[in-house]
Design an enzyme around this catalytic site. Sequence first.
Site, PDB file in Angstrom:
ATOM      1  N   ASP A  60       6.109  13.652  13.641  1.00  0.00           N
ATOM      2  CA  ASP A  60       6.164  12.690  11.842  1.00  0.00           C
ATOM      3  C   ASP A  60       5.055  13.371  11.459  1.00  0.00           C
ATOM      4  OD1 ASP A  60       7.595  13.139   9.491  1.00  0.00           O
ATOM      5  OD2 ASP A  60       7.138  10.489   9.469  1.00  0.00           O
TER       6      ASP A  60
ATOM      7  N   ALA B  55       5.115   2.843   1.270  1.00  0.00           N
ATOM      8  CA  ALA B  55       6.101   2.835   2.470  1.00  0.00           C
ATOM      9  C   ALA B  55       6.495   4.217   3.320  1.00  0.00           C
ATOM     10  CB  ALA B  55       7.286   2.571   1.995  1.00  0.00           C
TER      11      ALA B  55
ATOM     12  N   LEU C 159       0.698  -0.907  -0.016  1.00  0.00           N
ATOM     13  CA  LEU C 159       0.065  -0.123  -0.094  1.00  0.00           C
ATOM     14  C   LEU C 159       0.792   1.379  -0.528  1.00  0.00           C
ATOM     15  CD1 LEU C 159      -2.535  -1.182   2.596  1.00  0.00           C
ATOM     16  CD2 LEU C 159      -2.761  -0.901   0.014  1.00  0.00           C
TER      17      LEU C 159
ATOM     18  N   PHE D 196       9.221   4.091   8.687  1.00  0.00           N
ATOM     19  CA  PHE D 196       9.710   2.982  10.224  1.00  0.00           C
ATOM     20  C   PHE D 196       9.148   2.156   8.870  1.00  0.00           C
ATOM     21  CE2 PHE D 196       7.826   6.903  12.456  1.00  0.00           C
ATOM     22  CZ  PHE D 196       8.824   6.714  12.988  1.00  0.00           C
ATOM     23  N   GLY D 197       8.839   2.074   7.881  1.00  0.00           N
ATOM     24  CA  GLY D 197       8.694   0.794   6.929  1.00  0.00           C
ATOM     25  C   GLY D 197       7.421   0.123   6.054  1.00  0.00           C
TER      26      GLY D 197
END
Length: 840
Positions: free
Chosen positions: A620, A501, A499, A504-505
């Site tokens: 963030d 990125a 979906l 954090f991943g």
Amino acid sequence: MADSQPHFLISVLLLLLLLLFTVTAAINPGSSLYASNPNQTWASPNSTYSLGFLPADPPTSPPTYIAAVAYAGGVSIWSAGGISNTAVNSGGALHFESNGNLRLVNGSGAAVWSSDTGGRGVSSLDVGDDGNLVLKNGSSSTVWSSFDHPTDSMVPSQNFSQDKVLRSGLYSFGVTKIGNLTLRWNNSIVYWTQGLNSSISTNLSSPSLGLQPIGILSISDRNLATAAIVAYSSDYAEGSDILRFLKLDNDGNLRIYSSARGSGTKTERWAAVIDQCQVFGYCGDMGICSYNQSFPVCSCPSQNFELVDAKDSRKGCKRKVEIADCPGNATMLDLDHTRFLTYPPEYESQVFFVGISACRLNCLVSGSCDASTSLSDGTGLCLYKTPGFLSGYSSPSMSSSSYIKVCGPVSPNPLLSSQNGGKNEVWKIRPWIVAVVVLATLFGLMALEGGLWFWFCRNRRNFGGLSAHYALLEYASGAPVQFSYKELQRATKGFKEKLGAGGFGAVYRAVLSNKTVAAVKQLEGIEQGEKQFRMEVATISSTHHLNLVRLIGFCSEGRHRLLVYEFMKNGSLDSFLFNTDENNSGRLLNWEYRFNIALGTARGITYLHEECRDCIVHCDIKPENILLNENYCAKVSDFGLAKLVNPKDHRYRTLKSVRGTRGYLAPEWLANLPVTSKSDVYSYGMVLLEIVSGKRNFEVSAETNHKKFSVWAYEEFLNGNIRNIVDKRLVVDEDIDMDQVMRAVQVSFWCIQEQPSHRPMMGKVVQMLEGIMEIERPPAPKAAPEVSISGNASSNASALSTTATSAAPAQSSFSSFQTAGPSPLASEKASSILLHSDQK
């Protein structure tokens, strides 16, 4: 002084004449309105009513429009020719022709409706403050008016006499000669009538129905000393600037509605037929009306029938096999607790006094009977229905039974049977069968329990996977569900459908074991122990708010660290704000959605900062981390994840450089100062400016005089050019609340102040956006330098590790950054909630 008075008086007179001309200005022949431009209207002098195009209700695909006189906000009270017959496509137009005729045409130019006033001397068109559309001749006499040609609605001050009719599809409403109000189906069946009080003389010469502004519906006549009240609105005399109007809806019910000026919505205040299933023909021919909880639903009598239109059950049913096609094989379908509606004069001609069996059999052998109803109330009444139109009503409380001819064999309708409680069938089961079933069930349960226990003993670790399945069904309780890595690998089909990125991943789409769609985030740079990781996950999952993405569960297995979130259908906000694909205009958010998203995001951050047990600083905030569900409700994601990242991991430094460089990083990051909740406020201010403008806040272009967008926007704000800041893709003149825009822009400038002490707390931001608190003029925000974090990134990362439990050590370093200056709230002090490292 004396000489100046005549000039002053002349100026005042000229101004009054100008205003009078403006108010009374009429539409001249040769003018037109177009469906492609619904914002163009011909308004009444005080703008209470206007003539223009409205989208058809219910909406169609492709969209169609009606030419209508509407109350302020878009509630139709009259339409050209009626809504059901005269909807046009986007190429349609309403022409006030030079010969005085008012004509509605579709996209091909073919006439759909006409006032038929050509050649009758019509010279002007007026929309009155009472909602009456009038065509006048040269002597200002009325040639034609909408009040004399009503469609489906009636407003106060509109005279509704015996010769007028409201129509909606097959339904009509009118006043009879003796003063009764009637609702008819197909100009024949009278299914509702409301008469005058018996004490009032019925020797009426010209009965007339009137609707007062406060919602009283009354009959008047020259022979009546006072008006006879028939009904009144439930909000009688309540509220100002509210229109109450009478409307015949397409479901055959007559209702009084209220609509506040400018709201564009209507609220039901009175209905003629309390039981909607009593409206004749509501479910079409051979359709059966019943209730699903409190809503009427339509279905067929049995599986011997099928819907005429599978997409619209209200269009009725038809036999799969007609009676004429099965001679000698016809039978009667029994319908318990059901009645086929019959009203006078049909009722009087088809009533018989016979028993239940005779009511059923006599109809079966009679060619002139299609169905019958036996009133099982002790009266012995039997109602026969001749072939034609059948309108059915089913209810468990109804004492009658009905019968309808079908071609055998009979196939009952499971849905209708369940609604009626089913038939009283007696099942005869032998005792030994019951004993066998009970014993087999007990042995089966024992075997299942033993098998589960054996599996638990053999493979204790995997037993948690089964528990997770049960826990998943009840994850709404708040506790995070523990998944195994294999479960999530299977749910994501091997992590194939990516979906997106983030820092954090990557995030993948997953379908969990209970068919719930979820989003699985595969975390990177997580080196914490399992116990500490579980504690942090528990903290994140304990935050429950409408505007925060819900954490369903997690996986902590070996080196694998994954988080399972609720799935957000519409993705992230940035895909809507910064989408420049002209072929994907459907993803353009209007102002109402944008403002609600801005407000929802602010409420979510407020919860994290001020309403949680421990303050959570997001660190963030950006459009990519604001997700939208299917209703475009904003939900903040990735909160609390900064605490999961190992500060010693070199990848964190890169993360901060990528995440903070481009426009959302508060100045204290670059100054190597402690990060507080005010850092999130800065980031939110930048996002808020992007929501208004549809542009990245760090964009530099010729349009912004080669300045950073936030700096250019403040200059436009000072110059009073607030519209220049708004996204050019929006229709500024009609679709945007400029008061909301002004509040949002001012709040954004307060949020992006260089000094944290000048920024408001998020709770105050919500109040300013809602208009609860006045907003002072913000000072000019300074442009923060856009550089990557390099040498001091590690210390900044260290400041992110935990929430504030001992903020005092960091206060001294932060105090050097605070100076006296303006604040949007005089009583507000700088935030004292800081993040610090876990050094002991």
